[in-house]
Design an enzyme around this catalytic site. Structure first.
Site, PDB file in Angstrom:
ATOM      1  N   ASP A   1      35.664  35.005  50.435  1.00 15.91           N
ATOM      2  CA  ASP A   1      34.767  34.525  50.389  1.00 15.91           C
ATOM      3  C   ASP A   1      34.852  32.961  51.458  1.00 15.91           C
ATOM      4  OD1 ASP A   1      33.787  35.946  48.550  1.00 15.91           O
ATOM      5  OD2 ASP A   1      34.081  34.638  46.698  1.00 15.91           O
TER       6      ASP A   1
ATOM      7  N   ASP B   1      24.652  40.293  39.664  1.00 19.38           N
ATOM      8  CA  ASP B   1      26.330  38.614  39.070  1.00 19.38           C
ATOM      9  C   ASP B   1      25.293  38.280  37.802  1.00 19.38           C
ATOM     10  OD1 ASP B   1      27.450  38.885  41.633  1.00 19.38           O
ATOM     11  OD2 ASP B   1      25.429  37.313  42.490  1.00 19.38           O
TER      12      ASP B   1
END
Length: 236
Positions: free
Chosen positions: A8, A127
């Site tokens: 990330d 998500d």
């Protein structure tokens, strides 16, 4: 079942967040391309990259860093974060990226995602917080259930769905197997688990379902909770 190590990116650094909070970012490397090479040496075939800044901005922000990572390894790379139009999809594909993750746009414009899936290797990122879809880098939570959104992509040609339980992401509290299975059941396509993986037992539990296509491993690796080389060997 594939294990996809995660990188990330925030301001060019490889970081991990706690429950999606940008202020919680912990830096693990200022050379993410070295991480990619390490994952390859450990046995990885795929690499999962998220442009965190891009997810909030709605456009790629860490493109130069991603370019450096992709060129430094022959891993199959999938990218997410701020990809909202066809031009950016093409730009990443030209770079050598193998799959594109469409997240926020999947909720707002599912027809666009369906059209792109006919032309390009698209993965849908769903998500969820308490079962409801979150977008814009998880800063906004909708009133749409993750399972409802998953159904919309059942027959449009997307390569996979990545489902993340935000409440567990970065917590090392254990992956949400039931949530992942529910998404897989509703969509009928390959589903990749994300969020909360704590150790090898989570990976084994997912593998034993025979219904999960993959799992994304981030913090558990960075914090030394999981031996990826051993994990890859176990999965064969």
């Amino acid at each position: 079942m594939q294990i996809l190590p995660a990188i990330d990116l925030k301001e060019g650094f490889a970081v991990r967040l706690l429950k999606g909070e940008m202020s919680s970012a912990k830096i693990y490397s200022n050379e993410p391309e070295i991480l990619a090479k390490n994952f390859k040496d450990l046995g990885a075939k795929w690499l999962h990259i998220v442009d965190l800044d891009g997810a909030f901005a709605g456009k790629p922000v860490n493109f130069k860093v991603i370019e450096k990572i992709v060129k430094s390894t022959d891993l199959n790379v999938q990218i997410g974060g701020g990809i909202r139009d066809e031009e950016r999809i093409k730009r990443y594909l030209d770079l050598g990226v193998k799959r594109l993750i469409l997240g926020s746009i999947a909720l707002k414009e599912p027809k666009f995602v369906a059209n792109m899936a006919k032309l390009y290797p698209i993965v849908v990122g769903i998500d969820a917080k308490d079962g409801y879809v979150a977008t814009e880098g998880w800063a906004s939570v909708s009133n749409i259930k993750a399972t409802e959104l998953a159904k919309k992509f059942a027959d449009v040609g997307v390569k996979a769905i990545i489902c993340t339980d935000i409440g567990r992401d970065g917590t090392l509290s254990g992956v949400n197997v039931d949530f992942t299975l529910e998404i897989a059941k509703e969509s009928g396509i390959e589903t990749i688990a994300s969020g909360g993986v704590k150790d090898i037992n989570d990976i084994i539990a997912l593998k034993n379902t025979d219904k999960i296509g993959g799992v994304i491993v981030g913090k558990a690796y960075y914090e030394g909770r999981i031996d990826l080389k051993d994990a890859f060997l176990r999965l064969g």
